[in-house]
Design a protein around this motif. Structure first.
Motif, PDB file in Angstrom:
ATOM      1  N   PRO A   1       0.824  -1.210   0.000  1.00 60.31           N
ATOM      2  CA  PRO A   1       0.000   0.000   0.000  1.00 60.31           C
ATOM      3  C   PRO A   1       0.861   1.265   0.000  1.00 60.31           C
ATOM      4  N   PRO A   2       0.279   2.371  -0.481  1.00 65.15           N
ATOM      5  CA  PRO A   2       1.056   3.615  -0.592  1.00 65.15           C
ATOM      6  C   PRO A   2       1.564   4.093   0.771  1.00 65.15           C
ATOM      7  N   SER A   3       2.850   4.423   0.816  1.00 61.45           N
ATOM      8  CA  SER A   3       3.458   4.891   2.060  1.00 61.45           C
ATOM      9  C   SER A   3       4.855   5.405   1.751  1.00 61.45           C
ATOM     10  N   PRO A   4       5.439   6.193   2.652  1.00 61.51           N
ATOM     11  CA  PRO A   4       6.839   6.592   2.465  1.00 61.51           C
ATOM     12  C   PRO A   4       7.776   5.402   2.559  1.00 61.51           C
ATOM     13  N   ASP A   5       7.342   4.349   3.295  1.00 59.66           N
ATOM     14  CA  ASP A   5       8.154   3.140   3.382  1.00 59.66           C
ATOM     15  C   ASP A   5       8.334   2.523   1.998  1.00 59.66           C
ATOM     16  N   GLY A   6       7.230   2.483   1.245  1.00 62.39           N
ATOM     17  CA  GLY A   6       7.304   1.935  -0.112  1.00 62.39           C
ATOM     18  C   GLY A   6       8.202   2.764  -1.011  1.00 62.39           C
ATOM     19  N   THR A   7       8.179   4.096  -0.835  1.00 64.77           N
ATOM     20  CA  THR A   7       9.045   4.957  -1.645  1.00 64.77           C
ATOM     21  C   THR A   7      10.513   4.665  -1.364  1.00 64.77           C
ATOM     22  N   ILE A   8      10.869   4.496  -0.096  1.00 65.05           N
ATOM     23  CA  ILE A   8      12.261   4.200   0.259  1.00 65.05           C
ATOM     24  C   ILE A   8      12.689   2.865  -0.334  1.00 65.05           C
ATOM     25  N   MET A   9      11.827   1.869  -0.257  1.00 72.78           N
ATOM     26  CA  MET A   9      12.169   0.566  -0.826  1.00 72.78           C
ATOM     27  C   MET A   9      12.325   0.655  -2.344  1.00 72.78           C
ATOM     28  N   GLU A  10      11.484   1.456  -2.998  1.00 77.09           N
ATOM     29  CA  GLU A  10      11.603   1.626  -4.448  1.00 77.09           C
ATOM     30  C   GLU A  10      12.902   2.345  -4.815  1.00 77.09           C
ATOM     31  N   ILE A  11      13.294   3.327  -4.003  1.00 79.25           N
ATOM     32  CA  ILE A  11      14.557   4.035  -4.259  1.00 79.25           C
ATOM     33  C   ILE A  11      15.736   3.083  -4.103  1.00 79.25           C
ATOM     34  N   LEU A  12      15.703   2.228  -3.065  1.00 77.93           N
ATOM     35  CA  LEU A  12      16.765   1.241  -2.898  1.00 77.93           C
ATOM     36  C   LEU A  12      16.839   0.309  -4.102  1.00 77.93           C
ATOM     37  N   ALA A  13      15.667  -0.059  -4.630  1.00 75.54           N
ATOM     38  CA  ALA A  13      15.647  -0.929  -5.811  1.00 75.54           C
ATOM     39  C   ALA A  13      16.226  -0.214  -7.031  1.00 75.54           C
ATOM     40  N   GLU A  14      15.893   1.067  -7.188  1.00 74.55           N
ATOM     41  CA  GLU A  14      16.426   1.827  -8.324  1.00 74.55           C
ATOM     42  C   GLU A  14      17.943   1.970  -8.229  1.00 74.55           C
ATOM     43  N   GLN A  15      18.463   2.074  -7.016  1.00 77.04           N
ATOM     44  CA  GLN A  15      19.893   2.247  -6.814  1.00 77.04           C
ATOM     45  C   GLN A  15      20.652   0.923  -6.734  1.00 77.04           C
ATOM     46  N   GLY A  16      19.929  -0.186  -6.785  1.00 78.32           N
ATOM     47  CA  GLY A  16      20.579  -1.488  -6.764  1.00 78.32           C
ATOM     48  C   GLY A  16      20.966  -1.972  -5.380  1.00 78.32           C
ATOM     49  N   TYR A  17      20.323  -1.425  -4.341  1.00 76.72           N
ATOM     50  CA  TYR A  17      20.625  -1.833  -2.969  1.00 76.72           C
ATOM     51  C   TYR A  17      19.548  -2.766  -2.407  1.00 76.72           C
ATOM     52  N   ASP A  18      18.859  -3.486  -3.280  1.00 79.18           N
ATOM     53  CA  ASP A  18      17.769  -4.353  -2.830  1.00 79.18           C
ATOM     54  C   ASP A  18      18.182  -5.815  -2.729  1.00 79.18           C
ATOM     55  N   ASN A  19      19.475  -6.070  -2.561  1.00 77.28           N
ATOM     56  CA  ASN A  19      19.953  -7.432  -2.387  1.00 77.28           C
ATOM     57  C   ASN A  19      19.482  -7.946  -1.024  1.00 77.28           C
ATOM     58  N   PRO A  20      18.672  -9.006  -0.998  1.00 75.70           N
ATOM     59  CA  PRO A  20      18.134  -9.479   0.285  1.00 75.70           C
ATOM     60  C   PRO A  20      19.203  -9.997   1.234  1.00 75.70           C
ATOM     61  N   ASP A  21      20.403 -10.312   0.723  1.00 76.86           N
ATOM     62  CA  ASP A  21      21.485 -10.783   1.583  1.00 76.86           C
ATOM     63  C   ASP A  21      22.326  -9.644   2.153  1.00 76.86           C
ATOM     64  N   SER A  22      22.047  -8.404   1.712  1.00 74.16           N
ATOM     65  CA  SER A  22      22.810  -7.254   2.176  1.00 74.16           C
ATOM     66  C   SER A  22      22.359  -6.850   3.578  1.00 74.16           C
ATOM     67  N   LEU A  23      23.323  -6.650   4.476  1.00 74.00           N
ATOM     68  CA  LEU A  23      22.985  -6.246   5.839  1.00 74.00           C
ATOM     69  C   LEU A  23      22.335  -4.867   5.851  1.00 74.00           C
ATOM     70  N   VAL A  24      22.802  -3.950   4.982  1.00 71.90           N
ATOM     71  CA  VAL A  24      22.224  -2.604   4.913  1.00 71.90           C
ATOM     72  C   VAL A  24      20.763  -2.675   4.509  1.00 71.90           C
ATOM     73  N   PHE A  25      20.478  -3.461   3.466  1.00 73.16           N
ATOM     74  CA  PHE A  25      19.098  -3.599   2.998  1.00 73.16           C
ATOM     75  C   PHE A  25      18.224  -4.232   4.079  1.00 73.16           C
ATOM     76  N   GLN A  26      18.732  -5.273   4.726  1.00 81.46           N
ATOM     77  CA  GLN A  26      17.957  -5.937   5.776  1.00 81.46           C
ATOM     78  C   GLN A  26      17.668  -4.986   6.933  1.00 81.46           C
ATOM     79  N   ALA A  27      18.668  -4.167   7.310  1.00 78.03           N
ATOM     80  CA  ALA A  27      18.481  -3.242   8.429  1.00 78.03           C
ATOM     81  C   ALA A  27      17.454  -2.169   8.081  1.00 78.03           C
ATOM     82  N   ILE A  28      17.551  -1.581   6.865  1.00 82.20           N
ATOM     83  CA  ILE A  28      16.597  -0.541   6.460  1.00 82.20           C
ATOM     84  C   ILE A  28      15.189  -1.104   6.407  1.00 82.20           C
TER      85      ILE A  28
END
Length: 574
Positions: A331-358
């Protein structure tokens, strides 16, 4: 503390979109994307696609007001003989038909000025009202947003300060553990050189204990030397970011009196125009007031209104972008926007500690705890403490004097070092507990919620929308007042042109025995400098309609000021 405990002790709130963000996010983009995360894309096409959809509506609003402004300048240049009162000059009352009664003339003569002035005053009330709402509902919400951001900034600085304290304690422990590690390494394999059979005689394998202690102390040393250094770098970057945010908020503080530099002059100028309309309605308009209106009040009011519709475009842009930032994902939220930005920047690797923490913190700690490995570190720390205690207790059980006599070496120094490192390991264990508390959900998620859910998507969205709506009403009503600015001048009737205008009679015969007299009214300045020669509030009685106007030579010389539209008089042929 682990992730499950953090979840049980803190319940993160869910984000609920406001009607404002939903409305602005739903603004048509005419086939363009409304996902603000496209700005973070490495594809310029995606960035352009979002930007074009964002500025389209803003461009339409800007072009509309720009066209309106240019039209007012064109009307002013055309003059009242072409566009009448829209040129911004005083009203010219029509000459009545000879068959009309005086009451009919009085009723007709004041109909248009009265309607224009009522419209003008209504717009002035709206300008004043929404100037106040711009402050009370717009700037106040933005001020609350700034206060929330400053509080979040303060909370983040508090967290980083606690992190710095933990890092300092870890470094102290690391410094204390280095000597005992070096001592154990020096004695490893030769713990009791004078009596190799010490293990069989006492049952204590000091070499094995020393090897185990060395292993755990090496782990501790690596953590302090590497991870603590990285931790300090991250904390330093966070502090720099919070300082920049604080500097930005303090620079653009809406509570500063300069923020009222637009509102107060606009209200004051509007009140001056209302005062001028009231005097004109009472058929009183002194020359100094006309001069002030023409050269000061109306131009300054026009500048304020132009500034308002320029700001309308900017705030429309900001409000829509803010709504898009709060409406990402599903659903629409700022959380979804942050996750989409991470995906656009290539930081959406599920094994990444940074991605998991965010993901863990922005989703309200409902995903797996990303720092489970710290639990293993605590276990290793406990084993190091046990190993050190066992070695120290073994030395105490045999006795320092006995060991020194049998082994022929100093055991008092190693006993002091073991006591010291045991105390430091207790401190390290406490620091680990503080670290878990520092990274717990109840410590970080409230800061995120206050910053993005409350400040950015509630207070900011509400404040920006009120500022946009208020400026839009001010711009529309202000432009209407400028269009109808003739309302501030006293209207001019025929009997007032005795020393100011020429009346040229052109007679045309027609088939029904009537003739038409067309009068071109050309205003001239009188010797006194006033455009009006009469202060009568009522139109002249019928017997004055037929009075003969003096010729140009009689009315005096002087340059033309402006031309009034022709007034047509139908009279019976004599």
């Amino acid at each position: 503390m682990n992730g499950d405990e953090a979840f049980q002790t803190y319940s993160a709130p869910y984000y609920t979109p406001t009607s404002v963000t939903q409305a602005y996010h739903a603004i048509p983009r005419f086939g363009r994307t409304s996902a603000i995360s496209s700005i973070a894309s490495f594809d310029n096409t995606d960035q352009t696609d979002y930007a074009m959809g964002l500025i389209f509506i803003t461009s339409v609003v800007l072009c509309f007001f720009l066209f309106w402004t240019v039209t007012l300048f064109v009307f002013a240049c055309m003059g009242p003989d072409q566009v009448g009162f829209l040129a911004g000059r005083g009203f010219v009352q029509p000459v009545p038909n000879n068959n009309d009664t005086y009451d009919d003339y009085k009723h007709v003569a004041y109909r248009r000025p009265r309607r224009v002035r009522i419209t003008f005053l209504t717009c002035s009330v709206l300008v004043t009202l929404f100037s106040i709402l711009f402050v009370t509902n717009g700037l106040s919400n933005v001020e609350e947003m700034q206060s929330t951001l400053l509080k979040s900034n303060s909370d983040i600085r508090d967290l980083t300060s606690r992190g710095e304290d933990i890092a300092s304690q870890l470094e102290i422990v690391g410094d204390a553990a280095a000597p005992i590690r070096d001592e154990l390494v020096g004695r490893l394999g030769n713990f009791c050189p004078a009596d190799p059979s010490l293990v069989q005689a006492t049952g204590y394998d000091f070499d094995a204990m020393a090897a185990e202690g060395i292993e755990y102390l090496n782990i501790l040393s690596d953590f302090v030397n590497n991870d603590v250094s990285d931790m300090r770098d991250v904390l330093r970057q966070i502090n720099d970011a919070t300082n920049e945010v604080s500097r930005f908020i303090n620079t653009y503080d809406v509570s500063d009196p300069m923020a009222m530099a637009f509102v107060i002059p606009t209200i004051v100028l509007t009140m001056m125009l209302v005062f001028a309309v009231s005097l004109a309605w009472c058929r009183y308009s002194p020359g100094w007031l006309d001069c002030a209106l023409k050269w000061a009040i109306i131009p300054l009011f026009g500048i304020a209104i132009v500034f308002s519709w320029v700001c309308v475009s900017l705030f429309g842009l900001a409000t829509t972008a803010n709504a898009d930032a709060c409406s990402g994902g599903n659903p629409p939220s700022p959380d979804g926007t942050i996750m989409e930005i991470l995906a656009e920047q290539g930081y959406d690797n599920p094994d990444s500690l940074v991605f998991q923490a965010i993901r863990y913190y922005i989703e309200g700690c409902r995903s797996p705890f990303p720092f489970a490995f710290l639990g293993q570190y605590l276990d290793e720390l406990g084993l190091a403490m046990n190993s050190t205690d066992i070695l120290r207790n073994s030395v105490d059980a045999i006795g320092i004097s006995e060991l020194e006599s049998r082994c022929g070496t100093d055991f008092l120094t190693i006993n002091y070092l073991l006591d010291d490192v045991a105390d430091k390991l207790v401190v390290l264990s406490d620091s680990a507990d503080l670290t878990f508390d520092l990274i717990s959900c109840r410590s970080i998620n409230p800061v995120y919620v206050n910053t993005f859910h409350k400040a950015a998507c509630e207070e900011s969205a509400s404040g920006l929308s009120w500022m946009f709506a208020s400026l839009l009403v001010i711009a529309v009503c202000g432009m209407t007042m400028l269009t109808l600015r003739s309302a501030v001048y006293e209207e001019i009737t025929l009997n007032e042109y005795g020393d100011m205008a020429d009346l040229q009679l052109v007679q045309d015969g027609n088939s029904d025995g009537k003739s038409e007299a067309a009068y071109n009214l050309r205003s001239r300045k009188s010797a006194s400098g006033s455009r009006r020669s009469s202060t009568s509030k009522d139109p002249p009685p019928p017997e004055q309609f037929a009075r003969t106007m003096p010729s140009q030579t009689q009315s005096g010389s002087g340059d033309d000021d402006y031309v009034y539209p022709p007034v047509v008089l139908k009279a019976s042929r004599s």
